[in-house]
Design an enzyme around this catalytic site. Structure first.
Site, mmCIF file in Angstrom:
data_model
loop_
_atom_site.group_PDB
_atom_site.id
_atom_site.type_symbol
_atom_site.label_atom_id
_atom_site.label_comp_id
_atom_site.label_asym_id
_atom_site.label_seq_id
_atom_site.Cartn_x
_atom_site.Cartn_y
_atom_site.Cartn_z
ATOM 1 N N LYS A 133 36.445 -37.432 -31.307
ATOM 2 C CA LYS A 133 36.797 -37.193 -30.027
ATOM 3 C C LYS A 133 38.059 -36.506 -29.546
ATOM 4 C CE LYS A 133 33.413 -41.006 -28.923
ATOM 5 N NZ LYS A 133 33.538 -42.597 -28.535
ATOM 6 N N ASP B 150 35.366 -42.039 -35.535
ATOM 7 C CA ASP B 150 34.752 -41.622 -34.105
ATOM 8 C C ASP B 150 35.704 -41.338 -32.986
ATOM 9 O OD1 ASP B 150 32.483 -42.401 -32.166
ATOM 10 O OD2 ASP B 150 33.994 -43.210 -31.431
#
Lengths: 433, 433
Positions: free
Chosen positions: A206, A202
């Site tokens: 980003k 994750d």
């Protein structure tokens, strides 16, 4: 110029509900800020009959995405269904229908951002995604506008709330990883399947978005060296604390003489560093610019209303652009091709924990090896261990290249005095003595 | 559409030089970001012959402001001369000549912001001032755009680098105020006449700008309760430290049920609070929004290049607006009239240091008084003092109204057991036990 801007929403989970709540509760101030009324025309849901916390006219609910995507009165589509392939098709259809898109979908933007940007531009549409990184923190605007004139040298982000909560819990309550994870799951800070969070994926997605903005370059996810926190031991955290460090999962993106280094890895941060105080589920993005120096943006990295705040900041921007007639005209620097920094040019400090034979000269052998490789130490801790006539050695190096450090690791493994290499991590910042 | 945007600069001190450096060094990226070349046409200086660090064609230097303000090829005027009255006249003339204005002048904007905004709007011009608060921190954009959709409840700012440097020095090196100030002056963190900084006036001006943006209201400087750090004693800082607090000069702006409370005062901040870690000359603005929750923007509050970064972010915005033909069309919420919060509705925790007679029952008398006034304590420290048969008592209260607390102070003064009230301060945040 229309006085009402139609909004369509794809998805009515916690974030979608937050968005609707904000639109309903701030009607007047939204009108003052955009010069238009926002009217929610259609919302895509899976089940129209489901009971919900917020009051919504059932007429606007639909289970057919086309009712939203092709609706004549809808100007802005807010995508909060998540997932990649379906969301991508929806957004493409929306843009082809000349509808502006606001999304919180980091996975989608990480994978298909440039391609969707292209499509948006072709159709004179805005495509904005402030909520995709750092939840309520306006970090994308910060990089795009606030620091627009500067040359960004480095970004370090704590951009995954789940892992930051777990690390804080491990450090402050001395509970092992699994227990801290279970605790996070119970409190809703970690999902039932926490893989993407705890393995760093994750955060890597980003970082690919942030580095695209900061360095105008497209980085493949596979080029991001990604390590999670699932193998962290309390022993390392405890030693780190003794030495003045706190452990954080850091997304690093750094410009090194024309190449870019990007990674996500557990990193020891010196106590005085602005990132060291970022606790629990909070996020923060530390940005070092050539001119501005050090800045940091801090806030909630997730949650219904913080994420909705970021989405609504995009909606307001689109609405203002509609009022001014300038959608899709944002001038974006074309992505330049920048190579990845090779390991011999990635410089860092390192923390290293070893088990060695507890005999005369063990440490001398090891320090000779590091001296030969031109790696010097800023901190050394040696402790005898109860079992096996071993000693535990903790080293914190001065800056050296990743290549050099990894070579040292590999040579260590051939040494007779070594019992095991227990762990090694990057280290950032200086501990004040 | 012109391909070149003419820039005029009023003032060539450290910030002006930083701006020129950034324009010269980033020609290519500025072109990519704005679609235009920036060309410096004229610079107002006091002395054309003065030696300077940067290379500038002497042709562009002038000692006559009209050469800049009336120059046909200048589209954007950057005002970095400082001061109020002259700068105001220049900016008015610039706006009447349809030139966009970017300024770092907090004093001017604090006093005449609304009036100048009005003039800018009438002339279809942009008037931007990101650099006026927080130096390189994009806090004005953060409030205006990033948190545009949210309802701001509270701002707490460390927005004066001089005082933050002095406080850090006092706390970390246990040196008294005067010595810390002298040290700051030597290092260039404090001016020869530091009055506006240490008495809190500089911070008050910045708070008036921030609260105008956050709460759409115009606050007179005289309505901002302003206290500086010049009377702070090391004794208080030492006790604060023992209790888990760090002292900061805090600009507070808070919305209380439709009224606004604004102050600048030395405040004890609990160690775990994001503002507690802001050290030395750094600035930070902590923002609590109804939806977003807690966010913080951190960075350098002053300095040539950080300030120039903020100015250039405004210049880029103006240049983009020129490219799009939308200058002066920013939709600004009209200032609403909000009253000031009366003292009986200003709630806070308080730190109080007293000297009392060291005799049986002294503390009982005092605690009875506070109990009668419904003020309860979260921390109590009592220490006998060597001289005068006195005892020193430190109290930290739970939340109570300012009015109630000040009444208690006034009643204390009438008590027989009291020798003196040494100090009292606001307290923010919770110390984790």
């Amino acid at each position: 110029m229309s006085e009402t801007i139609g909004v369509g929403i794809l998805g009515l989970g916690v974030v979608g509900s937050g968005v609707i709540k904000m639109i309903m509760e701030n009607k007047e101030s939204l009108y003052q800020k955009t010069g238009n009324h926002l009217s929610i025309e259609r919302i895509l849901v899976q089940d129209k009959a489901k009971e919900r916390d917020i009051e919504i006219d059932s007429e606007v609910l639909t289970t057919d995405a086309n009712d939203v995507l092709n609706h004549a009165d809808i100007d802005i589509i807010i995508e909060v269904i998540g997932g990649v392939e379906e969301a991508k098709l929806h957004i493409q259809q929306a843009l082809r229908n000349k509808k502006h898109v606001v999304t919180a979908n980091k996975d989608l933007i990480a994978l298909y951002g440039p391609e969707l940007h292209q499509l948006a531009k072709q159709n004179g549409c805005d495509l904005l995604y402030e909520a995709s990184v750092g939840g309520g923190i306006p970090i994308i605007r910060g990089l795009n506008d606030g620091l627009a004139a500067d040359e960004i040298k480095e970004i370090m982000g704590i951009i995954n709330g789940t892992t930051n909560y777990i690390l804080t819990k491990m450090e402050e309550s001395a509970v092992p990883f699994k227990e801290a994870l279970a605790d996070a799951q119970e409190l809703g800070f970690a999902e039932a399947d926490p893989t993407a969070d705890i393995e760093g994926l994750d955060a890597a997605r980003k970082m690919s978005i942030l580095s695209r903005i900061a360095f105008s370059t497209n980085v493949k996810l596979s080029d991001i060296e990604t390590n999670g926190i699932n193998n962290l031991s309390l022993v390392d955290l405890e030693y780190g604390k003794q030495l003045g460090y706190t452990m954080k999962l850091i997304g690093l993106a750094k410009s090194n003489n024309g190449t870019i280094e990007i990674s996500v890895q557990p990193t020891f941060i010196a106590k005085g560093h602005p990132l060291a105080g970022v606790k629990d589920e909070y996020n923060a993005v530390y940005v070092r610019g050539k001119s501005v120096g050090e800045t940091m943006f801090y806030g909630p990295g997730a949650g219904s209303l913080p994420t909705a705040t970021a989405i609504m900041s995009d909606v307001i921007e689109v609405a203002k652009n509609i009022q001014l007639g300038v959608n899709g005209k944002t001038i974006i620097e074309g992505p330049s091709k920048k190579g990845m920094t090779p390991p011999n040019e990635q410089y860092s400090q390192f923390f290293l924990r070893l088990h060695v034979k507890d005999e005369v000269g063990s440490f001398a052998h090891i320090s000779q090896l590091f001296q030969d490789m031109d790696i010097s130490f800023k901190r050394i801790l040696q402790t005898p261990m109860k079992k096996q006539q071993s000693a535990e050695i903790i080293l914190v190096t001065h800056h050296t290249s990743l290549e050099n450090f990894m070579n040292a690791i590999s040579k260590l493994q051939d040494m007779d005095v070594l019992r095991s290499i227990e762990s090694y991590y990057r280290v950032e910042g200086e501990v004040e003595e």
